[in-house]
Design a protein around this motif. Structure first.
Motif, PDB file in Angstrom:
ATOM      1  N   ALA A 140     -26.582   8.902  11.023  1.00  0.00           N
ATOM      2  CA  ALA A 140     -27.656   9.640  10.372  1.00  0.00           C
ATOM      3  C   ALA A 140     -27.124  10.971   9.865  1.00  0.00           C
ATOM      4  O   ALA A 140     -26.460  11.696  10.587  1.00  0.00           O
ATOM      5  N   GLY A 141     -27.383  11.275   8.612  1.00  0.00           N
ATOM      6  CA  GLY A 141     -26.963  12.554   8.042  1.00  0.00           C
ATOM      7  C   GLY A 141     -25.478  12.638   7.750  1.00  0.00           C
ATOM      8  O   GLY A 141     -24.976  13.675   7.358  1.00  0.00           O
ATOM      9  N   GLY A 142     -24.734  11.553   7.934  1.00  0.00           N
ATOM     10  CA  GLY A 142     -23.310  11.557   7.605  1.00  0.00           C
ATOM     11  C   GLY A 142     -22.441  12.295   8.608  1.00  0.00           C
ATOM     12  O   GLY A 142     -21.273  12.540   8.354  1.00  0.00           O
ATOM     13  N   GLY A 143     -22.991  12.674   9.746  1.00  0.00           N
ATOM     14  CA  GLY A 143     -22.225  13.424  10.725  1.00  0.00           C
ATOM     15  C   GLY A 143     -21.120  12.610  11.369  1.00  0.00           C
ATOM     16  O   GLY A 143     -21.181  11.392  11.445  1.00  0.00           O
ATOM     17  N   GLY A 144     -20.083  13.305  11.800  1.00  0.00           N
ATOM     18  CA  GLY A 144     -18.991  12.668  12.514  1.00  0.00           C
ATOM     19  C   GLY A 144     -17.944  12.027  11.641  1.00  0.00           C
ATOM     20  O   GLY A 144     -16.993  11.450  12.145  1.00  0.00           O
ATOM     21  N   LYS A 145     -18.075  12.125  10.348  1.00  0.00           N
ATOM     22  CA  LYS A 145     -17.090  11.517   9.448  1.00  0.00           C
ATOM     23  C   LYS A 145     -15.931  12.473   9.195  1.00  0.00           C
ATOM     24  O   LYS A 145     -16.118  13.681   9.078  1.00  0.00           O
ATOM     25  N   LEU A 146     -14.756  11.888   9.087  1.00  0.00           N
ATOM     26  CA  LEU A 146     -13.582  12.676   8.708  1.00  0.00           C
ATOM     27  C   LEU A 146     -13.683  12.948   7.215  1.00  0.00           C
ATOM     28  O   LEU A 146     -13.656  12.024   6.403  1.00  0.00           O
ATOM     29  N   LEU A 147     -13.818  14.217   6.843  1.00  0.00           N
ATOM     30  CA  LEU A 147     -13.982  14.595   5.442  1.00  0.00           C
ATOM     31  C   LEU A 147     -12.657  14.916   4.770  1.00  0.00           C
ATOM     32  O   LEU A 147     -12.485  14.664   3.585  1.00  0.00           O
ATOM     33  N   GLN A 148     -11.737  15.502   5.514  1.00  0.00           N
ATOM     34  CA  GLN A 148     -10.400  15.778   4.973  1.00  0.00           C
ATOM     35  C   GLN A 148      -9.436  16.041   6.108  1.00  0.00           C
ATOM     36  O   GLN A 148      -9.819  16.416   7.207  1.00  0.00           O
ATOM     37  N   LEU A 149      -8.163  15.834   5.801  1.00  0.00           N
ATOM     38  CA  LEU A 149      -7.084  16.056   6.753  1.00  0.00           C
ATOM     39  C   LEU A 149      -5.991  16.838   6.047  1.00  0.00           C
ATOM     40  O   LEU A 149      -5.569  16.470   4.952  1.00  0.00           O
ATOM     41  N   VAL A 150      -5.568  17.942   6.660  1.00  0.00           N
ATOM     42  CA  VAL A 150      -4.480  18.765   6.130  1.00  0.00           C
ATOM     43  C   VAL A 150      -3.413  18.843   7.205  1.00  0.00           C
ATOM     44  O   VAL A 150      -3.710  19.131   8.369  1.00  0.00           O
ATOM     45  N   ASN A 151      -2.172  18.598   6.809  1.00  0.00           N
ATOM     46  CA  ASN A 151      -1.080  18.518   7.773  1.00  0.00           C
ATOM     47  C   ASN A 151       0.072  19.394   7.287  1.00  0.00           C
ATOM     48  O   ASN A 151       0.400  19.393   6.109  1.00  0.00           O
ATOM     49  N   ASN A 152       0.675  20.146   8.198  1.00  0.00           N
ATOM     50  CA  ASN A 152       1.822  20.970   7.841  1.00  0.00           C
ATOM     51  C   ASN A 152       2.913  20.787   8.885  1.00  0.00           C
ATOM     52  O   ASN A 152       2.647  20.812  10.085  1.00  0.00           O
ATOM     53  N   THR A 153       4.131  20.610   8.409  1.00  0.00           N
ATOM     54  CA  THR A 153       5.298  20.490   9.279  1.00  0.00           C
ATOM     55  C   THR A 153       6.193  21.697   9.036  1.00  0.00           C
ATOM     56  O   THR A 153       6.444  22.061   7.882  1.00  0.00           O
ATOM     57  N   TYR A 154       6.665  22.303  10.120  1.00  0.00           N
ATOM     58  CA  TYR A 154       7.505  23.500  10.011  1.00  0.00           C
ATOM     59  C   TYR A 154       8.664  23.354  10.981  1.00  0.00           C
ATOM     60  O   TYR A 154       8.455  23.042  12.156  1.00  0.00           O
ATOM     61  N   SER A 155       9.892  23.584  10.498  1.00  0.00           N
ATOM     62  CA  SER A 155      11.048  23.301  11.356  1.00  0.00           C
ATOM     63  C   SER A 155      12.082  24.422  11.427  1.00  0.00           C
ATOM     64  O   SER A 155      13.229  24.172  11.749  1.00  0.00           O
ATOM     65  N   THR A 156      11.686  25.647  11.178  1.00  0.00           N
ATOM     66  CA  THR A 156      12.617  26.768  11.308  1.00  0.00           C
ATOM     67  C   THR A 156      12.573  27.308  12.729  1.00  0.00           C
ATOM     68  O   THR A 156      11.519  27.724  13.211  1.00  0.00           O
ATOM     69  N   ASN A 157      13.717  27.279  13.413  1.00  0.00           N
ATOM     70  CA  ASN A 157      13.794  27.768  14.789  1.00  0.00           C
ATOM     71  C   ASN A 157      13.292  29.210  14.861  1.00  0.00           C
ATOM     72  O   ASN A 157      13.609  30.036  14.010  1.00  0.00           O
ATOM     73  N   PHE A 158      12.496  29.493  15.883  1.00  0.00           N
ATOM     74  CA  PHE A 158      11.940  30.826  16.078  1.00  0.00           C
ATOM     75  C   PHE A 158      12.162  31.229  17.531  1.00  0.00           C
ATOM     76  O   PHE A 158      11.855  30.461  18.440  1.00  0.00           O
ATOM     77  N   ALA A 159      12.690  32.432  17.741  1.00  0.00           N
ATOM     78  CA  ALA A 159      12.905  32.943  19.100  1.00  0.00           C
ATOM     79  C   ALA A 159      12.352  34.353  19.204  1.00  0.00           C
ATOM     80  O   ALA A 159      12.388  35.121  18.235  1.00  0.00           O
ATOM     81  N   THR A 160      11.834  34.688  20.377  1.00  0.00           N
ATOM     82  CA  THR A 160      11.305  36.029  20.603  1.00  0.00           C
ATOM     83  C   THR A 160      11.438  36.397  22.082  1.00  0.00           C
ATOM     84  O   THR A 160      11.494  35.516  22.938  1.00  0.00           O
ATOM     85  N   THR A 161      11.472  37.688  22.359  1.00  0.00           N
ATOM     86  CA  THR A 161      11.400  38.188  23.733  1.00  0.00           C
ATOM     87  C   THR A 161      10.115  38.985  23.923  1.00  0.00           C
ATOM     88  O   THR A 161       9.941  39.662  24.931  1.00  0.00           O
ATOM     89  N   SER A 162       9.211  38.889  22.965  1.00  0.00           N
ATOM     90  CA  SER A 162       7.984  39.679  22.984  1.00  0.00           C
ATOM     91  C   SER A 162       7.030  39.256  24.091  1.00  0.00           C
ATOM     92  O   SER A 162       6.837  38.072  24.359  1.00  0.00           O
ATOM     93  N   THR A 163       6.410  40.257  24.726  1.00  0.00           N
ATOM     94  CA  THR A 163       5.348  39.989  25.689  1.00  0.00           C
ATOM     95  C   THR A 163       3.977  40.143  25.020  1.00  0.00           C
ATOM     96  O   THR A 163       2.950  40.026  25.680  1.00  0.00           O
ATOM     97  N   SER A 164       3.977  40.405  23.716  1.00  0.00           N
ATOM     98  CA  SER A 164       2.757  40.418  22.902  1.00  0.00           C
ATOM     99  C   SER A 164       2.841  39.234  21.950  1.00  0.00           C
ATOM    100  O   SER A 164       3.935  38.848  21.528  1.00  0.00           O
TER     101      SER A 164
END
Length: 149
Positions: free
Chosen positions: A14-38
């Motif tokens: 009822a009302g079209g609820g629960g349907k998947l309307l769109q899917l957006v996907n992003n892949t990222y593969s650049t190594n990232f390192a930090t020592t931040s506590t924030s």
């Protein structure tokens, strides 16, 4: 006439609820390192433009992380724009040895907008030791699914 026991007819929500309307996907593969506590950006972000202000956005993140020194922890949060929507503490923790692991997180968000909306992943550590995302340039994936209300 033979009726197959495997045929299923689904009712229309009822009302079209629960349907998947769109899917957006992003892949990222650049190594990232930090020592931040924030919390700091890992470089992983994805943008979606909801078609309705009543839609939900299902956020799914999968990434390869590493704690390089003893006593460290990978803490992760998901942001919508500059707003924290979910915090995951100590998803990967090391007591005495470096640890690495694949982390998968999910969250159902209600952005209440039809404007372009960016979701991103940030990490921090409990102590000032090195933690990493996209370890060894292995891909992290951030998937956004708009679900009709």
């Amino acid at each position: 006439t033979t009726v197959s026991p495997y045929k299923v007819k689904w009712a229309t929500p009822a009302g079209g609820g629960g349907k998947l309307l769109q899917l957006v996907n992003n892949t990222y593969s650049t190594n990232f390192a930090t020592t931040s506590t924030s919390y700091v950006d890992t470089g992983m972000s994805t943008t979606i433009t909801p078609t309705s202000a009543t839609s939900k956005v299902f956020v799914m993140y999968n990434g390869n992380h590493r704690v390089a020194s003893a006593g460290g922890a990978v803490n992760i949060r998901i942001l919508r724009g500059a707003t924290q929507i979910k915090l995951y503490n100590a998803q990967l923790y090391t007591g005495t040895n470096p640890e690495r692991g694949e982390i998968t997180l999910t969250w159902l968000d209600s952005p209440a907008t039809t404007s372009a909306t960016t979701y991103k992943i940030q990490i921090c550590n409990d102590v000032t030791s090195s933690i990493e995302a996209q370890l060894n340039n292995e891909a992290s994936v951030l998937t956004l699914m708009e679900i009709g209300a």
